[in-house]
Scaffold this active site. Structure first.
Site, PDB file in Angstrom:
ATOM      1  N   LYS A  62       0.816  -1.223   0.000  1.00  0.00           N
ATOM      2  CA  LYS A  62       0.000   0.000   0.000  1.00  0.00           C
ATOM      3  C   LYS A  62       0.844   1.265   0.000  1.00  0.00           C
ATOM      4  CE  LYS A  62      -4.409  -1.615   1.817  1.00  0.00           C
ATOM      5  NZ  LYS A  62      -5.526  -1.313   2.735  1.00  0.00           N
ATOM      6  N   LYS A  76     -11.543  -8.848 -11.328  1.00  0.00           N
ATOM      7  CA  LYS A  76     -12.456  -9.063 -10.204  1.00  0.00           C
ATOM      8  C   LYS A  76     -13.671  -8.151 -10.296  1.00  0.00           C
ATOM      9  CE  LYS A  76     -11.406  -9.708  -5.944  1.00  0.00           C
ATOM     10  NZ  LYS A  76     -10.880  -9.574  -4.556  1.00  0.00           N
ATOM     11  N   LYS A  98     -16.632  -2.442  -7.329  1.00  0.00           N
ATOM     12  CA  LYS A  98     -17.494  -1.261  -7.326  1.00  0.00           C
ATOM     13  C   LYS A  98     -16.872  -0.124  -8.120  1.00  0.00           C
ATOM     14  CE  LYS A  98     -15.764   1.155  -3.250  1.00  0.00           C
ATOM     15  NZ  LYS A  98     -16.119   1.932  -2.069  1.00  0.00           N
TER      16      LYS A  98
END
Length: 339
Positions: free
Chosen positions: A115, A201, A204
């Site tokens: 990250k 995948k 959203k």
């Protein structure tokens, strides 16, 4: 026997979220409550601020996640459902455990490396100490078990290391303070891919709403999305090996199997030789039958902010009561005078 598990509050929940995590929480809730155990499920809103975020979206997503969890089967009377921000003991225990955690341990965390990327100097301190808060999340409640996927095994190992070092440093040998939680490896969750691209995948963030089944979709929307899902011209094979190189076909078969609670091989045995003109309506009907009641409940709950806040407040009250003894003993063990 006590399970503790958290989930980041995200909006626009979809089929992948349900099959990937939420359904497993419901299963554990029902199994553990029947055995006299406890399940604590929390919305990790304190974790969410370790990355750039919109405060208004975080508040909205937290309530939306409560609506989704309850509509999918989490029962606030069987489980303790709350958000971290209403239980200050999470943040307090994290700070107390920061004295035990070691920089070298945190530097080895794969999630931190991923990250933060190359800009580690620009990453937040909260992102670096994220695993210590995770340790506090479970140690605070003396969790005996924590469900973990592949990406969280390292963090649970860290929690155990922190607990063990704290017990060794500040507790009598025959009176350790923290329980070392054991991992629960959930049944392998179906990997749900986009309806428009079987190699990506379901997400959203995909600009196309046709790429996903949202938990808010009604029966017509679900059927339309399934019928328009990308496929190939070949009929379904009789064996799983026949799906190799056919990502879209593999995805739809996987979704059917996950929803029906059977294996992909069972699905192919039922639909061998049939084309998608027959398979898609069957898949759509299965999805509608399962998801429509949840979607209706979700839409209803999502509009009732007071009810959602009441659910969180009820769970937080129970969580604070459970957390208080461990937090008090931690302060005492460290020699901190509290009056």
């Amino acid at each position: 026997m006590r399970i503790v598990s958290g989930i980041q509050p995200t909006g626009n929940l979809h089929l992948g979220n349900y099959l990937g995590a939420i359904r497993n929480w419901v299963r554990m809730q029902d199994e553990w409550s029947a055995q006299g155990g406890e399940c604590l499920y929390f919305l990790a809103d304190l974790h969410a601020i370790s990355m750039p975020h919109s405060p208004a979206e975080l508040a909205a997503n937290t309530r939306e996640m409560v609506a989704a969890l309850v509509s999918c089967g989490i029962d606030p009377d069987k489980s303790i459902l709350f958000n971290q921000a209403q239980v200050p003991a999470h943040a307090e225990l994290q700070w107390l455990l920061n004295g035990t955690a070691r920089m070298g341990w945190l530097n080895r965390m794969t999630q931190w490396k991923d990250k933060a990327g190359k800009n580690r100097e620009g990453a937040s301190v909260a992102l670096f100490t994220y695993p210590v808060l995770q340790a506090a999340d479970v140690l605070l409640y003396q969790a005996t078990h924590v469900p973990v996927g592949e990406d969280q095994k390292q963090h649970l190992e860290l929690a155990r290391d922190i607990a063990q070092k704290f017990n060794n440093d500040f507790c009598a040998e025959d009176a350790p303070l923290f329980t070392l939680p054991d991992p629960i490896i959930p049944p392998e969750a179906a990997r749900i891919m986009s309806l428009r691209d079987g190699s990506a995948k379901m997400s959203k963030s995909d600009p196309s709403d046709m790429s996903r089944i949202n938990l808010t979709d009604d029966a017509d929307a679900i059927m339309q999305k399934v019928k328009k899902a990308k496929t190939d011209p070949e009929p379904l094979p009789g064996a799983v090996e026949g799906l190799a190189g056919r990502p879209e076909a593999n995805n739809l078969v996987g979704i059917y199997a996950a929803m029906a609670g059977i294996t992909p091989a069972d699905v192919l045995a039922q639909f061998e030789g049939k084309g998608f003109g027959q398979f898609k309506p069957a898949l759509g009907e299965l999805l509608v039958e399962t998801l429509s009641p949840m979607a209706a409940r979700y839409r209803e709950l999502r509009e009732d902010g007071e009810a959602l806040d009441a659910i969180l407040a009820k769970g937080a009250l129970k969580a604070r009561d459970l957390a208080a003894p461990t937090l008090a003993k931690t302060y005492q063990a460290l020699g901190l005078v509290r009056g």
